[in-house]
Design a protein around this motif. Structure first.
Motif, PDB file in Angstrom:
ATOM      1  N   ASN A  47     -41.719  43.612  14.416  1.00  0.00           N
ATOM      2  CA  ASN A  47     -40.498  43.754  14.822  1.00  0.00           C
ATOM      3  C   ASN A  47     -40.291  42.707  16.000  1.00  0.00           C
ATOM      4  O   ASN A  47     -41.494  42.527  16.741  1.00  0.00           O
ATOM      5  N   SER A  48     -39.291  42.083  15.921  1.00  0.00           N
ATOM      6  CA  SER A  48     -39.043  40.909  17.079  1.00  0.00           C
ATOM      7  C   SER A  48     -39.238  41.470  18.388  1.00  0.00           C
ATOM      8  O   SER A  48     -39.427  40.784  19.515  1.00  0.00           O
ATOM      9  N   ASP A  49     -39.046  43.000  18.472  1.00  0.00           N
ATOM     10  CA  ASP A  49     -38.860  43.366  19.983  1.00  0.00           C
ATOM     11  C   ASP A  49     -40.180  44.258  20.153  1.00  0.00           C
ATOM     12  O   ASP A  49     -40.262  44.885  21.089  1.00  0.00           O
ATOM     13  N   SER A  50     -41.107  44.115  19.428  1.00  0.00           N
ATOM     14  CA  SER A  50     -42.625  44.696  19.429  1.00  0.00           C
ATOM     15  C   SER A  50     -43.172  44.022  20.755  1.00  0.00           C
ATOM     16  O   SER A  50     -43.342  42.859  20.831  1.00  0.00           O
ATOM     17  N   PHE A  51     -43.635  44.877  21.589  1.00  0.00           N
ATOM     18  CA  PHE A  51     -44.139  44.229  22.925  1.00  0.00           C
ATOM     19  C   PHE A  51     -45.317  45.171  23.394  1.00  0.00           C
ATOM     20  O   PHE A  51     -45.370  46.295  23.571  1.00  0.00           O
ATOM     21  N   TRP A  52     -46.475  44.446  23.518  1.00  0.00           N
ATOM     22  CA  TRP A  52     -47.677  45.423  23.894  1.00  0.00           C
ATOM     23  C   TRP A  52     -48.716  44.287  24.612  1.00  0.00           C
ATOM     24  O   TRP A  52     -48.502  43.009  24.476  1.00  0.00           O
ATOM     25  N   ILE A  53     -49.384  44.988  25.480  1.00  0.00           N
ATOM     26  CA  ILE A  53     -50.676  44.213  26.152  1.00  0.00           C
ATOM     27  C   ILE A  53     -51.922  44.427  25.367  1.00  0.00           C
ATOM     28  O   ILE A  53     -52.267  45.630  25.124  1.00  0.00           O
ATOM     29  N   ASP A  54     -52.535  43.387  24.958  1.00  0.00           N
ATOM     30  CA  ASP A  54     -53.757  43.695  24.205  1.00  0.00           C
ATOM     31  C   ASP A  54     -54.846  44.266  24.998  1.00  0.00           C
ATOM     32  O   ASP A  54     -54.869  44.250  26.480  1.00  0.00           O
ATOM     33  N   GLY A  55     -55.845  44.853  24.257  1.00  0.00           N
ATOM     34  CA  GLY A  55     -57.255  45.341  25.136  1.00  0.00           C
ATOM     35  C   GLY A  55     -58.140  44.361  25.014  1.00  0.00           C
ATOM     36  O   GLY A  55     -57.935  43.079  25.125  1.00  0.00           O
ATOM     37  N   ALA A  56     -59.392  44.774  24.744  1.00  0.00           N
ATOM     38  CA  ALA A  56     -60.303  43.809  24.832  1.00  0.00           C
ATOM     39  C   ALA A  56     -60.378  42.786  23.912  1.00  0.00           C
ATOM     40  O   ALA A  56     -60.789  41.682  24.022  1.00  0.00           O
ATOM     41  N   ARG A  57     -59.886  43.090  22.781  1.00  0.00           N
ATOM     42  CA  ARG A  57     -59.621  42.015  21.613  1.00  0.00           C
ATOM     43  C   ARG A  57     -58.288  42.073  21.099  1.00  0.00           C
ATOM     44  O   ARG A  57     -57.507  43.341  20.947  1.00  0.00           O
ATOM     45  N   PRO A  58     -57.589  41.071  20.799  1.00  0.00           N
ATOM     46  CA  PRO A  58     -56.493  41.012  20.144  1.00  0.00           C
ATOM     47  C   PRO A  58     -56.158  41.917  18.888  1.00  0.00           C
ATOM     48  O   PRO A  58     -56.867  42.066  17.870  1.00  0.00           O
ATOM     49  N   MET A  59     -54.917  42.561  19.098  1.00  0.00           N
ATOM     50  CA  MET A  59     -54.460  43.700  18.104  1.00  0.00           C
ATOM     51  C   MET A  59     -54.495  43.077  16.647  1.00  0.00           C
ATOM     52  O   MET A  59     -55.074  43.522  15.738  1.00  0.00           O
TER      53      MET A  59
END
Length: 230
Positions: free
Chosen positions: A99-111
């Motif tokens: 989704n173009s509005d999916s927004f997150w901060i990754d943890g130790a490794r990229p999701m």
């Protein structure tokens, strides 16, 4: 998926497609495409409908990933219909749906890298990215899915609360669309079909997910970003 009308983001989306709404000085769609590029995605297909010319002009400046357009100016096809329309541009292998509005901060490794490694086409039709509802920013829903120890997903029973919300990020197999109708339909139809076959799986985000669905949520997301980098 960038064709939606963004009604809950009005009045911003009266003159701007929602994927171009900025969070922390960058358009929502660029946040997502940056993560895709970092995960090794070399080509992205973007569907367009609402204020499509503005979105196409913005995307023309990107070099990574390479952008191809799936044009839905004539008819908004929803999530399932939009992906089905784009299938000829996506190739024969499994692909991310973002989704173009999916927004997150990754943890130790990229999701997205974690999802690519977790994908197993022998047992999966769909792999969904899930966020904990307890730690999500800007989300006040009751959750979407229950997940067992092996990662199988089932729908939240009516009237109950589920621990996980769908982030708008998935890996899907093209064969799942066999027999689907032309025109408008939701990806939820395919998710439910995968549940019946016990082939819908989930992977939990180990970072922080932000639901940027309204103008107010922009500030909440920017505060969460500032907190994560402080």
């Amino acid at each position: 998926l960038a064709a939606g009308l963004g009604k809950r983001m009005r009045p911003l989306t009266d003159t701007l497609p929602k994927p171009l709404v900025e969070v922390d000085g960058r358009a929502l769609i660029d946040h997502v495409l940056d993560k895709a590029a970092q995960a090794g995605v070399m080509q992205a297909v973007v569907n367009v409908h609402h204020l499509a010319d503005k979105l196409e002009a913005h995307l023309a400046a990107r070099r990574e990933p390479e952008i191809r357009i799936s044009d839905e100016r004539g008819l908004l096809l929803e999530t399932g219909g939009g992906v089905r329309r784009a299938l000829p541009l996506l190739g024969d292998g499994p692909f991310f749906v973002l989704n173009s509005d999916s927004f997150w901060i990754d943890g130790a490794r990229p999701m997205l890298s974690r999802m690519a490694e977790a994908w197993d086409g022998k047992k999966m039709d769909v792999l969904l990215a899930l966020a904990s509802t307890a730690t999500a920013t800007g989300y006040d829903g009751r959750g979407d899915f229950l997940m067992d120890a092996e990662g199988h997903l089932s729908r939240r029973p009516a009237g109950e609360v589920a621990a996980f919300a769908y982030m708008g990020v998935a890996i899907m197999a093209p064969a799942l669309f066999a027999g689907t109708p032309e025109g408008t339909f939701s990806l939820n139809v395919l998710f439910d079909a995968a549940i019946e076959r016990e082939r819908l799986f989930g992977l939990r985000l180990d970072g922080r997910w932000m639901h940027v669905g309204t103008p107010q949520a922009i500030g909440e997301a920017e505060t969460a970003i500032a907190d994560s980098t402080a």
